[in-house]
Design a protein around this motif. Structure first.
Motif, PDB file in Angstrom:
ATOM      1  N   GLN A  67      -3.085   7.105  -0.180  1.00  0.00           N
ATOM      2  CA  GLN A  67      -2.913   5.906  -0.730  1.00  0.00           C
ATOM      3  C   GLN A  67      -1.852   5.711  -1.616  1.00  0.00           C
ATOM      4  N   PRO A 120      -4.429   0.498  -0.200  1.00  0.00           N
ATOM      5  CA  PRO A 120      -5.435  -0.836   0.277  1.00  0.00           C
ATOM      6  C   PRO A 120      -4.362  -1.974   0.441  1.00  0.00           C
ATOM      7  N   HIS A 121      -4.540  -2.690   1.493  1.00  0.00           N
ATOM      8  CA  HIS A 121      -3.823  -3.830   1.916  1.00  0.00           C
ATOM      9  C   HIS A 121      -2.077  -3.422   2.104  1.00  0.00           C
ATOM     10  N   PHE A 143      -5.454  -2.195  13.335  1.00  0.00           N
ATOM     11  CA  PHE A 143      -4.968  -2.814  11.973  1.00  0.00           C
ATOM     12  C   PHE A 143      -5.283  -4.420  12.134  1.00  0.00           C
ATOM     13  N   GLU A 144      -5.516  -4.826  10.930  1.00  0.00           N
ATOM     14  CA  GLU A 144      -5.562  -6.293  10.894  1.00  0.00           C
ATOM     15  C   GLU A 144      -4.111  -7.012  11.158  1.00  0.00           C
ATOM     16  N   TYR A 189      -2.652   7.254  13.686  1.00  0.00           N
ATOM     17  CA  TYR A 189      -3.350   6.219  12.948  1.00  0.00           C
ATOM     18  C   TYR A 189      -4.200   6.557  11.818  1.00  0.00           C
ATOM     19  N   LEU A 201      -1.582   4.771   3.488  1.00  0.00           N
ATOM     20  CA  LEU A 201      -1.521   3.432   3.206  1.00  0.00           C
ATOM     21  C   LEU A 201      -2.361   3.201   2.005  1.00  0.00           C
ATOM     22  N   LYS A 238      -3.689   5.546   8.033  1.00  0.00           N
ATOM     23  CA  LYS A 238      -4.779   4.946   7.221  1.00  0.00           C
ATOM     24  C   LYS A 238      -5.148   5.863   5.772  1.00  0.00           C
ATOM     25  N   ARG A 239      -4.834   7.323   5.835  1.00  0.00           N
ATOM     26  CA  ARG A 239      -4.738   8.079   4.828  1.00  0.00           C
ATOM     27  C   ARG A 239      -3.866   7.801   3.926  1.00  0.00           C
ATOM     28  N   ARG A 245      -2.120  -4.594   8.638  1.00  0.00           N
ATOM     29  CA  ARG A 245      -2.511  -4.023   7.268  1.00  0.00           C
ATOM     30  C   ARG A 245      -3.770  -3.532   7.152  1.00  0.00           C
ATOM     31  N   ILE A 246      -3.876  -2.448   6.125  1.00  0.00           N
ATOM     32  CA  ILE A 246      -5.103  -1.999   6.136  1.00  0.00           C
ATOM     33  C   ILE A 246      -6.117  -3.194   5.367  1.00  0.00           C
TER      34      ILE A 246
END
Length: 249
Positions: free
Chosen positions: A95, A124-125, A176-177, A115, A122, A119-120, A247-248
């Motif tokens: 993060q 949050p957001h 991802f979003e 991926y 990045l 995710k690890r 984004r996350i």
């Protein structure tokens, strides 16, 4: 780094000299999506083309590549730290990343492993951007024989991963979003020697030469020369950019 598919280390010097640059407006927009601007990760940085743009907007840029040769050729501002690391094992803290950029490279990756790493690292957001470009555009006189070279001369020598680029990443897995992106394009003004030098950096050109023992580039230049005009004449070239941005949650 067992998943690393190394198509470009032997071309690192030429890659640095002949590949087009990205528009700064792209990175202005990407940075505007981020809540913080402490760290950007330019994954598979190559010679640092994206990293130098990211350096304008982030306190630090981690620019990694699995190729030692690419990192050796890479250059960037003082706040860019270049290191050898795979996309799936970045060695970055959990993060810690505000923006993760992969420019013209994600199609070579192990998607699931990359991926998971994204995710690890990045926040949050945090934002991830996958950038690609495919066929160049000059004018029909030049584009037709150049596309003939692409499809018919070296077409059988493109790695299978090239299908993702051909489809402009539309079918690429992307957990991802998603964020809708505006249109961007790469632009350059090149001479004929620069233009054919660019095509010499293509992975399929390299594989064609390795498989046949024949260099097709002089023949391509001979075909293009009477269509180009004086070899040193600068012609405008464009590459439409395709993006997957998310984004996350």
């Amino acid at each position: 780094m067992s998943t690393f598919k190394d198509h470009f280390s032997s071309l690192a010097n030429a890659y640095a000299a002949f590949r087009p640059d990205y528009p700064n407006a792209l990175f202005t927009w990407l940075s505007s999506l981020c809540q913080e601007h402490q760290l950007a990760w330019d994954c598979a940085t190559g010679n640092g083309q994206a990293a130098k743009h990211l350096a304008q907007y982030f306190t630090r840029v981690a620019a990694t590549d699995a190729s030692v040769d690419q990192i050796t050729e890479a250059t960037g501002p003082a706040n860019v730290h270049f290191s050898v690391a795979s996309a799936e094992h970045s060695n970055l803290p959990d993060q810690s990343v505000d923006l993760l950029v992969v420019a013209q490279a994600v199609h070579w990756f192990d998607f699931d492993a990359f991926y998971a790493e994204a995710k690890r690292v990045l926040k949050p957001h945090g934002v991830i951007a996958l950038i690609t470009y495919a066929h160049h555009r000059i004018d029909e006189t030049i584009d037709v024989p150049s596309l003939h070279y692409y499809h018919d001369v070296i077409g059988n020598y493109w790695p299978p991963e090239r299908k993702w680029v051909e489809n402009l990443y539309r079918d690429l897995p992307f957990p991802f979003e998603e964020i809708s992106a505006p249109e961007f394009k790469l632009e350059a003004e090149w001479s004929l020697p620069h233009f054919v030098g660019y095509q010499a950096t293509w992975s399929a050109t390299k594989q064609y030469m390795a498989s046949t023992g024949h260099n097709p580039i002089p023949e391509l230049e001979t075909t293009l020369r009477p269509l180009w005009g004086e070899p040193e004449t600068l012609r405008k070239i464009e590459w439409p950019v395709a993006l997957r941005v998310g984004r996350i949650g």
